[in-house]
Design a protein around this motif. Structure first.
Motif, short mmCIF file in Angstrom:
data_model
loop_
_atom_site.label_atom_id
_atom_site.label_comp_id
_atom_site.label_asym_id
_atom_site.label_seq_id
_atom_site.Cartn_x
_atom_site.Cartn_y
_atom_site.Cartn_z
N LEU A 20 1.19 42.01 -21.27
CA LEU A 20 1.61 42.35 -19.92
C LEU A 20 1.15 41.24 -18.98
CD1 LEU A 20 2.91 44.51 -18.05
CD2 LEU A 20 0.61 45.45 -17.74
N GLY A 22 2.10 40.40 -15.74
CA GLY A 22 1.85 40.68 -14.34
C GLY A 22 2.04 39.44 -13.49
N TYR A 92 -0.21 44.46 -11.66
CA TYR A 92 -0.87 45.34 -12.63
C TYR A 92 -2.38 45.20 -12.64
CZ TYR A 92 3.90 45.76 -14.45
OH TYR A 92 5.24 45.99 -14.58
N TRP A 95 -4.98 45.25 -15.67
CA TRP A 95 -4.17 45.38 -16.88
C TRP A 95 -3.47 44.07 -17.22
CZ3 TRP A 95 -1.29 50.55 -18.03
CH2 TRP A 95 -2.19 51.62 -17.95
N SER A 96 -3.35 43.18 -16.27
CA SER A 96 -2.65 41.92 -16.49
C SER A 96 -3.34 41.09 -17.57
CB SER A 96 -2.60 41.10 -15.20
OG SER A 96 -1.97 41.84 -14.17
N VAL A 112 1.37 56.40 -16.26
CA VAL A 112 2.34 55.33 -16.00
C VAL A 112 3.75 55.75 -16.42
CG1 VAL A 112 3.05 53.01 -16.72
CG2 VAL A 112 0.66 53.47 -16.15
N PHE A 121 -2.76 50.86 -10.38
CA PHE A 121 -3.35 50.01 -11.41
C PHE A 121 -4.71 49.52 -10.95
CE2 PHE A 121 1.17 49.81 -12.36
CZ PHE A 121 1.15 50.07 -13.73
N GLN A 127 2.06 52.08 -8.09
CA GLN A 127 3.47 52.01 -8.43
C GLN A 127 4.35 52.51 -7.29
OE1 GLN A 127 3.18 53.80 -12.54
NE2 GLN A 127 4.66 52.19 -13.01
N LEU A 217 6.28 48.93 -20.20
CA LEU A 217 6.22 48.42 -18.83
C LEU A 217 7.14 47.22 -18.74
CD1 LEU A 217 2.40 48.66 -18.16
CD2 LEU A 217 4.16 49.82 -16.85
#
Length: 221
Positions: A20, A22, A92, A95-96, A112, A121, A127, A217
């Motif tokens: 992910l 991002g 994100y 989470w990136s 999510v 996040f 979101q 995602l």
């Protein structure tokens, strides 16, 4: 017929690796992603009036390739795309840069997917805020198209989740259900805004027939 064609960036190195990306770090397109961007030009109609692009580098790279191929196809000068931060990638946060297979094991993953309106996040964006700015961006583009000739079309080069949010809004779906759609890298999604209500006329169309992935995602790798 007033249309917006949402073009997802081509396959990036992070897409290929299942990461992910991002907004963080360098994440150029792969050779496949660059070819996807060029091939997408063959699917676009002539006479695109506006070009808009996310502020993230992989979208700028995609837009440059797409517009160059489009100009070559139509024998015209290459257009330019104005940057719109409304169509930037979801932030994100922490989470990136993490692998999707790891993220799927987190307790927040269910939120999510099934209750995104409640997801913020960690170290990043809600979101719901991404949803609101996407809607704002669509309305700004439609306002620009409204002063042009009848039947004007815009191309917006952006990200999978942003496309999914725009589609959900066009279909009158709440944010809670935006994960019910998917947009593949290098694909085109078209919404016709000329009637009383928006109409989704094409979703995740690509020259190679690739489809987006469910329950992920960004519309899948």
């Amino acid at each position: 017929m007033v249309k917006i064609i949402f073009a997802r960036h081509g396959q990036s190195e992070a897409n290929l690796a299942g990461i992910l990306a991002g907004r963080r770090g360098a994440n150029p397109l792969t050779a496949t992603g660059r070819q996807q961007a060029r091939d997408a030009a063959g699917l676009l109609p002539s006479g695109v009036a506006l070009w808009r692009v996310s502020d993230i580098a992989r979208c700028a790279e995609t837009a440059d390739l797409l517009m160059s191929a489009y100009a070559e196809k139509h024998g015209s000068a290459a257009p330019t795309a104005a940057v719109m931060e409304e169509f930037s990638e979801v932030d994100y946060g922490d989470w990136s840069g993490r692998r999707l297979e790891e993220l799927r094991t987190l307790p927040a993953w269910d939120r999510v997917q099934n209750n995104p309106q409640d997801m913020v996040f960690p170290g990043g964006e809600a979101q719901h805020d991404a949803w609101l700015r996407t809607r704002r961006g669509v309305r700004l583009v439609l306002s620009e198209l409204s002063v042009l000739e009848s039947g004007a079309t815009a191309v917006v080069v952006t990200h999978g989740d942003i496309i999914k949010m725009a589609v959900a809004d066009a279909l009158g779906m709440p944010l809670q259900h935006f994960q019910r759609t998917a947009a593949a890298p290098g694909s085109l999604t078209t919404v016709d805004y000329s009637g009383r209500v928006p109409v989704l006329t094409a979703m995740s169309v690509s020259s190679e027939g690739q489809t987006g992935q469910a329950r992920t995602l960004g519309g899948g790798a």
